[in-house]
Design a protein around this motif. Structure first.
Motif, mmCIF file in Angstrom:
data_model
loop_
_atom_site.group_PDB
_atom_site.id
_atom_site.type_symbol
_atom_site.label_atom_id
_atom_site.label_comp_id
_atom_site.label_asym_id
_atom_site.label_seq_id
_atom_site.Cartn_x
_atom_site.Cartn_y
_atom_site.Cartn_z
ATOM 1 N N VAL A 1 6.340 7.213 -2.865
ATOM 2 C CA VAL A 1 5.263 6.856 -1.946
ATOM 3 C C VAL A 1 4.000 7.614 -2.332
ATOM 4 N N GLN B 1 4.327 3.496 5.967
ATOM 5 C CA GLN B 1 4.985 2.978 4.777
ATOM 6 C C GLN B 1 6.410 3.526 4.691
ATOM 7 N N VAL C 1 7.294 -2.642 0.551
ATOM 8 C CA VAL C 1 5.949 -2.236 0.946
ATOM 9 C C VAL C 1 5.019 -2.367 -0.256
ATOM 10 N N PRO D 1 1.158 -1.686 -1.216
ATOM 11 C CA PRO D 1 -0.103 -1.095 -0.757
ATOM 12 C C PRO D 1 -1.305 -1.876 -1.261
ATOM 13 N N ASN E 1 -1.071 -1.385 4.186
ATOM 14 C CA ASN E 1 0.185 -1.797 3.568
ATOM 15 C C ASN E 1 0.570 -3.206 4.004
#
Length: 449
Positions: A59, A71, A81, A83, A91
């Motif tokens: 992440v 997220q 997810v 971004p 997200n």
């Protein structure tokens, strides 16, 4: 690392530059004494491969904390997810049974206005039960939602209910619902939080993702609008189960578009084999969907996820469609839309969006071919894939003069100059201006019904 084996491990990743800034000079970190940056780079080279081997997910922790936290919550819930870069960015969540993630993104809001069409009333009620003070705003279906009259009614509803800048709007529905709800959020009190929950293939692949919001006026589609970043986009694939084949097919046009402009793997996934039928008009019998195009299939989820990744990358690099270092930028997402929007206008918005865009893509391919940008094989691939999905690839011969007049109002136009997104190869979009009128007319002749 041995103790973490078999568990869900999240790696909060930041750059060496950020690590250096955060660590600074401290006797409490003896490994960093001396040249902190050099020591940090040495440690990163040693440790990052070990972190990667241990992590279930990686992440980006350079994002605002709220974005990072949501997220992580989505990943633990089993969602994909994606971004989207921006200020602050957001997200896109893709998964099944994740519509309840809306509440996790709106912890600071007391009141939340949920915009939804009648067909989504049951889902809207379920979502409302998870929120503190929901306000239900039912809107018309399809393009009837995107009118100045509906916009004014929405503003007044929010004002009467006392929404403040700490409150939020949720758009639950197809692209027209999220367009309207997003524009309401962008303009009410000069901007409040907005979450997009697209419930159609078209909405998930395109309309509900990128922060473009707006309404139609009699002179054209989306001529009034604003760019407004959503706080999050939640694509719950379970919401596609009740869609009829016409709606699924229409959304597939936007997925195919992503394949032509950026990710040809999508075309490989959707491309049918064997003898291909001719394109059909939208008012025929319900189309029989190819197996890969069933929303319940893994192939469909992959092609949809790929299309979302294409849009996320383009939007993140050029949110306001200004172009990137002279490149086409976000305008690439309008491939097929110049003629497609004109067809929608002539049909008084009674056609499904994807049907019009399908014809628009074939027209754009024919223009590119006549300009020598692409070969006939790529034009034929447009026709084969779209016709194989039972999408239309031609339009009335007599309509060209009126279509051409409407195309002059296209948002990519500059002054009196029509600008079209064309291909100069598979996955290579470009904007072409000052196209000779004879070329445009000749290209249209090739798609006349």
């Amino acid at each position: 690392r041995a103790a973490l084996a078999g568990h869900q491990v999240i790696w909060l990743d930041v750059s060496v530059r950020t690590l250096t800034r955060r660590a600074g000079m401290s006797a409490l970190r003896p490994l960093l004494l001396g040249d902190v940056r050099a020591q940090m780079e040495r440690l990163a080279a040693e440790r990052l491969p070990l972190y990667a081997a241990s992590a279930t997910w990686r992440v980006n922790a350079e994002q605002p904390m709220a974005v990072t936290v949501t997220q992580i919550a989505a990943l633990v819930a089993g969602a994909t997810v994606i971004p989207v870069a921006g200020e602050p960015g957001y997200n896109i969540l893709i998964g099944r049974g994740i519509v309840d993630q809306v509440g996790a993104h709106l912890a600071e809001a007391n009141k939340v206005a949920i915009f939804y069409p009648a067909v989504m009333a049951k889902t809207a009620a379920t979502l409302a039960a998870t929120l503190t003070e929901p306000i239900m705003v039912e809107v018309p279906d399809s393009e009837l939602a995107k009118t100045p009259e509906e916009l004014l009614a929405a503003w007044r509803t929010l004002a009467k209910c006392g929404l403040t800048r700490s409150d939020a709007v949720v758009g639950l529905g197809g692209g027209t619902t999220t367009d309207l709800a997003g524009f309401v959020a962008a303009t009410y009190l000069r901007g409040i939080n907005f979450i997009s929950v697209p419930t159609t293939v078209l909405g998930m692949a395109d309309a509900g993702l990128g922060g473009k919001t707006g309404v139609n006026i009699p002179e054209g589609k989306n001529l009034v609008g604003a760019f407004h970043e959503p706080k999050a986009v939640i694509c719950d694939l379970d919401l596609l189960a009740s869609l009829d084949p016409f709606q699924v097919r229409s959304g597939l046009a936007e997925i195919v578009k992503a394949g032509f402009i950026a990710d040809p793997t999508i075309l490989d996934l959707v491309e049918p084999s064997g003898t291909l039928p001719k394109g059909t008009v939208p008012n025929g019998s319900p189309p029989e969907l190819l197996a890969n195009c069933d929303p319940a299939s893994s192939a469909f989820q992959e092609m949809l996820t790929r299309a979302i990744q294409v849009k996320a990358a383009v939007v993140g690099a050029d949110f306001r469609e200004l172009g990137v270092n002279g490149q086409v930028g976000r305008a690439a997402l309008n491939y097929g839309h110049t003629l497609g929007h004109a067809i929608e206008r002539l049909e008084d918005y009674t056609w499904l969006h994807g049907d019009a865009i399908s014809i628009g893509m074939v027209f754009a391919a024919e223009v590119a071919s006549l300009l020598g940008l692409i070969d006939e094989a790529l034009v034929a691939r447009h026709r084969q894939i779209l016709a194989g999905l039972r999408l239309p690839t031609s339009y009335a011969a007599s309509a060209w003069p009126e279509l051409r007049a409407v195309m002059s109002l296209d948002k990519k136009a500059r002054g009196n100059q029509l600008r079209m997104v064309l291909l100069e190869g598979l996955g290579q979009p470009k904007i072409v201006a000052e196209i000779d009128e004879a070329i445009l007319a000749a290209a249209y002749q090739r798609i006349e019904a």
